[in-house]
Design an enzyme around this catalytic site. Structure first.
Site, short mmCIF file in Angstrom:
data_model
loop_
_atom_site.label_atom_id
_atom_site.label_comp_id
_atom_site.label_asym_id
_atom_site.label_seq_id
_atom_site.Cartn_x
_atom_site.Cartn_y
_atom_site.Cartn_z
CB CYS A 34 21.56 -33.36 19.87
SG CYS A 34 20.31 -32.09 19.95
CB CYS A 59 24.72 -29.08 25.90
SG CYS A 59 24.18 -27.96 24.60
CB CYS A 103 21.91 -24.30 21.51
SG CYS A 103 22.68 -25.89 21.86
#
Length: 140
Positions: A34, A59, A103
């Site tokens: 990712c 992100c 995350c």
């Protein structure tokens, strides 16, 4: 995808960004699939996290969880830091979308990895701390 105001705030104005001079515990975790990579820097003095910082490539949620994790550990004893879970990070951010939960897990693992590094360098044993393991791939 809906992000809480706190997530957006920590993404737009992340706390504790950059390499920490004098850090005596550095942990890096990441997931090649990712692309999220987190590095957490801890400066531990007399068993307390005197300062913490991070560098994250990823992100918005990865940045926000790193930022919040470093805020949560500052001023805490090592034992208290060991009790900070990914759920605590998520709760402090008023929640994360389900697809971004990983995350907060990365943030917890980065902190643990930095504690492991500190433990190895300083010879201080930390109850309940396990050697960091490589990340299993997951969908982003």
């Amino acid at each position: 995808m809906e992000y809480s105001e706190k997530v957006m705030e920590h993404f737009m104005n992340p706390r504790n960004v950059g390499e920490l001079e004098g850090a005596n515990g550095v942990g890096t975790v990441g997931n090649a699939q990712c692309g999220d990579i987190m590095r957490v820097f801890l400066k531990i003095e007399n068993g307390v996290v005197a300062d913490a910082s991070f560098k994250t490539f990823g992100c918005g949620a990865a940045v926000a969880t790193s930022s919040m994790a470093t805020e949560l550990v500052k001023g805490k004893t090592i034992a208290e830091v060991m009790e900070i879970t990914n759920k605590a990070v998520t709760d402090a951010l008023d929640g994360l979308p389900a697809v971004k939960k990983h995350c907060s897990v990365l943030a917890e693992e980065a902190v643990r990895s930095a504690l492991w590094d500190y433990s190895q360098k300083s010879g201080v044993a930390i109850d309940g701390l396990e050697e960091p393991k490589e990340h299993a791939p997951h969908a982003h």
